[in-house]
Design a protein around this motif. Structure first.
Motif, PDB file in Angstrom:
ATOM      1  N   PRO A 141      -0.935   6.931   9.606  1.00  0.00           N
ATOM      2  CA  PRO A 141       0.036   5.978   9.060  1.00  0.00           C
ATOM      3  C   PRO A 141       0.313   4.788   9.984  1.00  0.00           C
ATOM      4  O   PRO A 141       0.622   3.702   9.515  1.00  0.00           O
ATOM      5  CB  PRO A 141       1.298   6.828   8.855  1.00  0.00           C
ATOM      6  N   GLU A 152       1.984  12.218   4.962  1.00  0.00           N
ATOM      7  CA  GLU A 152       0.875  12.616   4.103  1.00  0.00           C
ATOM      8  C   GLU A 152      -0.265  11.596   4.135  1.00  0.00           C
ATOM      9  O   GLU A 152      -1.363  11.878   3.646  1.00  0.00           O
ATOM     10  CB  GLU A 152       1.374  12.786   2.665  1.00  0.00           C
ATOM     11  N   ILE A 153       0.012  10.419   4.712  1.00  0.00           N
ATOM     12  CA  ILE A 153      -1.007   9.369   4.839  1.00  0.00           C
ATOM     13  C   ILE A 153      -1.779   9.599   6.129  1.00  0.00           C
ATOM     14  O   ILE A 153      -1.186   9.836   7.188  1.00  0.00           O
ATOM     15  CB  ILE A 153      -0.353   7.970   4.866  1.00  0.00           C
ATOM     16  N   HIS A 192      -2.251   2.251   8.883  1.00  0.00           N
ATOM     17  CA  HIS A 192      -2.276   1.772   7.499  1.00  0.00           C
ATOM     18  C   HIS A 192      -0.936   1.280   6.968  1.00  0.00           C
ATOM     19  O   HIS A 192      -0.910   0.425   6.082  1.00  0.00           O
ATOM     20  CB  HIS A 192      -2.805   2.891   6.590  1.00  0.00           C
ATOM     21  N   VAL A 193       0.187   1.825   7.477  1.00  0.00           N
ATOM     22  CA  VAL A 193       1.468   1.439   6.864  1.00  0.00           C
ATOM     23  C   VAL A 193       2.544   1.084   7.898  1.00  0.00           C
ATOM     24  O   VAL A 193       3.732   1.066   7.573  1.00  0.00           O
ATOM     25  CB  VAL A 193       2.004   2.569   5.948  1.00  0.00           C
ATOM     26  N   ALA A 213       0.825  -1.213   0.000  1.00  0.00           N
ATOM     27  CA  ALA A 213       0.000   0.000   0.000  1.00  0.00           C
ATOM     28  C   ALA A 213       0.860   1.265   0.000  1.00  0.00           C
ATOM     29  O   ALA A 213       1.963   1.287   0.571  1.00  0.00           O
ATOM     30  CB  ALA A 213      -0.919  -0.009   1.222  1.00  0.00           C
ATOM     31  N   HIS A 214       0.362   2.329  -0.633  1.00  0.00           N
ATOM     32  CA  HIS A 214       0.942   3.681  -0.586  1.00  0.00           C
ATOM     33  C   HIS A 214       2.415   3.734  -1.029  1.00  0.00           C
ATOM     34  O   HIS A 214       3.223   4.478  -0.441  1.00  0.00           O
ATOM     35  CB  HIS A 214       0.817   4.254   0.830  1.00  0.00           C
ATOM     36  N   LEU A 270       5.571   9.725   4.503  1.00  0.00           N
ATOM     37  CA  LEU A 270       4.566   8.936   5.216  1.00  0.00           C
ATOM     38  C   LEU A 270       3.562   9.795   5.970  1.00  0.00           C
ATOM     39  O   LEU A 270       2.429   9.370   6.205  1.00  0.00           O
ATOM     40  CB  LEU A 270       5.257   7.970   6.190  1.00  0.00           C
ATOM     41  N   VAL A 305       6.357   0.369   2.238  1.00  0.00           N
ATOM     42  CA  VAL A 305       6.673   1.785   2.067  1.00  0.00           C
ATOM     43  C   VAL A 305       7.378   2.353   3.305  1.00  0.00           C
ATOM     44  O   VAL A 305       8.230   3.250   3.183  1.00  0.00           O
ATOM     45  CB  VAL A 305       5.395   2.593   1.734  1.00  0.00           C
ATOM     46  N   ASP A 325       3.674   5.167  -3.363  1.00  0.00           N
ATOM     47  CA  ASP A 325       4.022   6.484  -3.887  1.00  0.00           C
ATOM     48  C   ASP A 325       4.392   7.471  -2.775  1.00  0.00           C
ATOM     49  O   ASP A 325       4.716   8.634  -3.055  1.00  0.00           O
ATOM     50  CB  ASP A 325       2.859   7.055  -4.703  1.00  0.00           C
ATOM     51  N   LYS A 326       4.374   7.009  -1.522  1.00  0.00           N
ATOM     52  CA  LYS A 326       4.611   7.906  -0.386  1.00  0.00           C
ATOM     53  C   LYS A 326       5.959   7.636   0.305  1.00  0.00           C
ATOM     54  O   LYS A 326       6.115   7.926   1.497  1.00  0.00           O
ATOM     55  CB  LYS A 326       3.485   7.755   0.644  1.00  0.00           C
TER      56      LYS A 326
END
Length: 388
Positions: free
Chosen positions: A241, A237-238, A244-245, A227-228, A235, A250, A230-231
């Protein structure tokens, strides 16, 4: 104790991370913290001296049997304890709530980190598979064969319970290596097909029933992991985080990006062994990466960790240390040693086990055992040449 010339080469190779810390001790800002870091690595010198000095006393297969059986039994005890002591967690997981944390909570109840625990369990699972094959090769009784298969099933279940991606990948790699060196190269095609089909059915059945009870596993190994992407380095910006990450690729890539940038600023000698983490945490704040700074993520890559601490020489020492295991395994054509090499290489590409005492002791102990077995086989080979 008895040492051959090859013993000293192996001792120096196993102790190379410790020798690197001694060589760069002057680069620590705090000598007290430098000594603390050195203290963790002393087992990389003591273990090979004690074990390789007594290499003739190492009974390789018997040691594997005791280690794999005892570790699996201990984990069963820990699982029973977990179910008994934390019934509220078990109730929650049975309802499918927060399944992502199950492995980490279980590992914490044992007193360790999930990836570290599962590195051990993956190796135990590979050994148990090897012992199953060994029991059939040596025409053991039906009771022994059944016992070995049962221990293997329990070990696979424990890996799935802790549920870390690299460990599960290494179990499959180890299965392939054991099949190649112990079955494919030694038996006719018909026997190979039967053995492979049996193993696939067994593992597939275990996976099927486990995934039914833990549907999060499908999500973890697909959408969560990638996931994500592109970040990287962004991080914050999520939204949320940490939800989710936290365990996504990432996050690892963001850590590695920061480590690489900071390493380049500290070449050629690095930050010093005691200052790697603090400097990295400062860099997170300097580059306004609040999520990484809040949770103070370490490097999670042993090559980059040593690059940050010791400069150019760091990754070279890690390479020699790990690939020395590969040399022993491929020279002996031994499935267990080659599997350990693959396990320790991949684990240190996604984590940094040579900064943890359990990782240091784990690798130092087995490295010395493999070296002792290699010396034994060399003596047998040399004697055979003399007789011929």
């Amino acid at each position: 104790m008895e040492f051959k010339k090859q013993s000293w080469i192996l001792i120096l190779l196993i102790a190379s991370p410790l020798l690197l810390e001694i060589l760069f001790f002057w680069n620590n800002d705090s000598y007290a913290n430098g000594i603390k870091s050195l203290e963790k690595s002393t087992s990389l010198l003591l273990l090979p001296i004690c074990i390789l000095g007594n290499y003739k006393r190492v009974h390789f297969v018997k040691l594997l049997q005791w280690y794999a059986t005892a570790t699996t039994a201990i984990m069963v005890v820990f699982l029973i304890r977990f179910v008994t002591v934390y019934p509220d967690l078990i109730t929650k997981y049975n309802k499918g709530i927060d399944l992502w944390e199950l492995g980490y909570r279980f590992a914490n109840s044992v007193g360790t980190h999930a990836p570290a625990l599962n590195m051990h369990l993956a190796f135990v699972t590979i050994i148990n598979l090897y012992l199953v094959v060994h029991s059939f090769q040596n025409f053991k009784s039906s009771i022994v064969k059944f016992f070995r298969i049962l221990i293997l099933i329990i070990a696979i279940f424990m890996v799935l319970l802790v549920n870390t991606r690299v460990a599960l990948l290494n179990v499959f790699i180890g299965i392939g290596i054991v099949f190649f060196f112990e079955i494919i190269k030694k038996y006719p095609l018909k026997s190979v097909v039967k053995a492979l089909a049996t193993a696939l059915i067994l593992i597939g059945t275990i996976l099927f029933f486990y995934i039914q009870k833990n549907p999060y596993m499908k999500e973890k190994y697909s959408t969560v992991t990638f996931a994500h992407m592109d970040k990287i380095g962004k991080l914050d910006e999520i939204k949320d985080p940490q939800i989710h990450v936290f365990n996504a690729a990432v996050t690892r890539l963001s850590i590695w990006k920061s480590t690489w940038e900071l390493s380049l600023k500290n070449l050629p000698f690095g930050t010093g062994s005691s200052d790697g983490k603090p400097e990295l945490f400062k860099y997170y704040k300097q580059t306004n990466q609040q999520f990484l700074a809040k949770f103070e993520f370490p490097v999670h890559n042993q090559f980059l960790d040593f690059l940050l601490k010791f400069g150019f020489l760091g990754p070279i020492v890690v390479f020699l240390f790990i690939f020395g295991i590969a040399y022993l395994g491929f020279d002996l054509k031994n499935a267990i040693i080659i599997s350990f090499f693959c396990l320790f290489l991949t684990s240190n590409c996604t984590d940094d086990f040579l900064i943890r005492f359990d990782g240091i002791a784990f690798s130092g102990f087995w490295y010395a055992i493999f070296g002792s077995y290699w010396l034994q086989m060399k003596i047998i080979y040399d004697k055979a040449l003399i007789v011929d």
